[in-house]
Design a protein around this motif. Structure first.
Motif, PDB file in Angstrom:
ATOM      1  N   GLU A 149      -0.490   9.215   5.266  1.00  0.00           N
ATOM      2  CA  GLU A 149      -1.841   8.889   5.742  1.00  0.00           C
ATOM      3  C   GLU A 149      -1.951   7.421   6.125  1.00  0.00           C
ATOM      4  OE1 GLU A 149      -4.692  10.171   2.808  1.00  0.00           O
ATOM      5  OE2 GLU A 149      -3.972  12.242   2.919  1.00  0.00           O
ATOM      6  N   ILE A 150      -1.386   6.547   5.317  1.00  0.00           N
ATOM      7  CA  ILE A 150      -1.436   5.114   5.621  1.00  0.00           C
ATOM      8  C   ILE A 150      -0.680   4.826   6.907  1.00  0.00           C
ATOM      9  CG2 ILE A 150      -0.659   2.823   4.846  1.00  0.00           C
ATOM     10  CD1 ILE A 150      -1.240   3.861   1.938  1.00  0.00           C
ATOM     11  N   ARG A 191       0.824  -1.216   0.000  1.00  0.00           N
ATOM     12  CA  ARG A 191       0.000   0.000   0.000  1.00  0.00           C
ATOM     13  C   ARG A 191       0.852   1.256   0.000  1.00  0.00           C
ATOM     14  NH1 ARG A 191      -3.130  -1.123   5.037  1.00  0.00           N
ATOM     15  NH2 ARG A 191      -3.578   1.105   4.963  1.00  0.00           N
ATOM     16  N   ILE A 192       2.066   1.185   0.561  1.00  0.00           N
ATOM     17  CA  ILE A 192       2.925   2.367   0.590  1.00  0.00           C
ATOM     18  C   ILE A 192       4.025   2.309  -0.465  1.00  0.00           C
ATOM     19  CG2 ILE A 192       2.444   2.878   3.016  1.00  0.00           C
ATOM     20  CD1 ILE A 192       5.221   1.703   3.695  1.00  0.00           C
ATOM     21  N   ASN A 204       1.813  14.298  -3.515  1.00  0.00           N
ATOM     22  CA  ASN A 204       0.706  13.335  -3.506  1.00  0.00           C
ATOM     23  C   ASN A 204       1.169  11.973  -3.007  1.00  0.00           C
ATOM     24  OD1 ASN A 204      -1.160  15.204  -4.428  1.00  0.00           O
ATOM     25  ND2 ASN A 204      -0.885  14.635  -6.574  1.00  0.00           N
ATOM     26  N   GLU A 205       2.328  11.541  -3.461  1.00  0.00           N
ATOM     27  CA  GLU A 205       2.862  10.244  -3.028  1.00  0.00           C
ATOM     28  C   GLU A 205       3.214  10.281  -1.543  1.00  0.00           C
ATOM     29  OE1 GLU A 205       3.993   6.245  -3.311  1.00  0.00           O
ATOM     30  OE2 GLU A 205       2.783   7.495  -4.637  1.00  0.00           O
ATOM     31  N   ASN A 244       1.962  12.246   0.782  1.00  0.00           N
ATOM     32  CA  ASN A 244       0.721  12.312   1.561  1.00  0.00           C
ATOM     33  C   ASN A 244       0.045  10.948   1.646  1.00  0.00           C
ATOM     34  OD1 ASN A 244       0.979  15.013   2.194  1.00  0.00           O
ATOM     35  ND2 ASN A 244      -0.263  15.701   0.467  1.00  0.00           N
ATOM     36  N   LYS A 245       0.050  10.205   0.555  1.00  0.00           N
ATOM     37  CA  LYS A 245      -0.543   8.870   0.557  1.00  0.00           C
ATOM     38  C   LYS A 245       0.167   7.986   1.590  1.00  0.00           C
ATOM     39  CE  LYS A 245       0.668   5.526  -2.142  1.00  0.00           C
ATOM     40  NZ  LYS A 245       1.046   4.701  -3.267  1.00  0.00           N
ATOM     41  N   ILE A 246       1.477   7.974   1.542  1.00  0.00           N
ATOM     42  CA  ILE A 246       2.262   7.151   2.466  1.00  0.00           C
ATOM     43  C   ILE A 246       2.038   7.606   3.904  1.00  0.00           C
ATOM     44  CG2 ILE A 246       4.613   6.543   3.193  1.00  0.00           C
ATOM     45  CD1 ILE A 246       5.378   6.788   0.170  1.00  0.00           C
TER      46      ILE A 246
END
Length: 114
Positions: A106-107, A9-10, A99-100, A102-104
């Motif tokens: 948040e997870i 996921r990350i 964006n990448e 922030n995705k990591i």
């Protein structure tokens, strides 16, 4: 935090990271928990706001190196692109990296709260 469960996921290259850490998942867990602090992404955001190209490259390099330790292949790729970006491409390259990141983040934050 189940490292193997969140690895894909990350964008983590799980097998290589575990090998690099000699199978010590507790050390990988510590690195993941300190990822946000270690990256110091706020410094990169500030450099972009100030349009300080030299500082942007330095901060992008730090993000890249932090990502490399954790096998975060997409983050590393986007940080390298920003590090090498010419002035006209910095904004676009930064947004992709942000964006990448922030995705990591948040997870990882959700994992810590669980």
């Amino acid at each position: 935090m189940n490292i193997k469960a969140i690895a894909s996921r990350i964008g983590m290259d799980y097998d290589n990271v575990i090998e690099d850490f000699c199978g010590d998942t507790s050390e990988v867990r510590k690195k993941l928990e300190s990822f946000i602090t270690d990256c110091n992404f706020t410094a990169l955001e500030s450099a972009v706001e100030q349009n300080d190209e030299e500082l942007i490259k330095k901060c992008a390099h730090k993000v890249k190196k932090t990502g490399e330790k954790l096998g975060l292949t997409d983050l590393v790729k986007y940080a390298a692109i920003l590090e090498d970006a010419k002035s006209g491409k910095i904004s676009t390259s930064f947004e992709v990296l942000k964006n990448e990141y922030n995705k990591i983040s948040e997870i990882l934050q959700k994992e810590e709260e669980a």
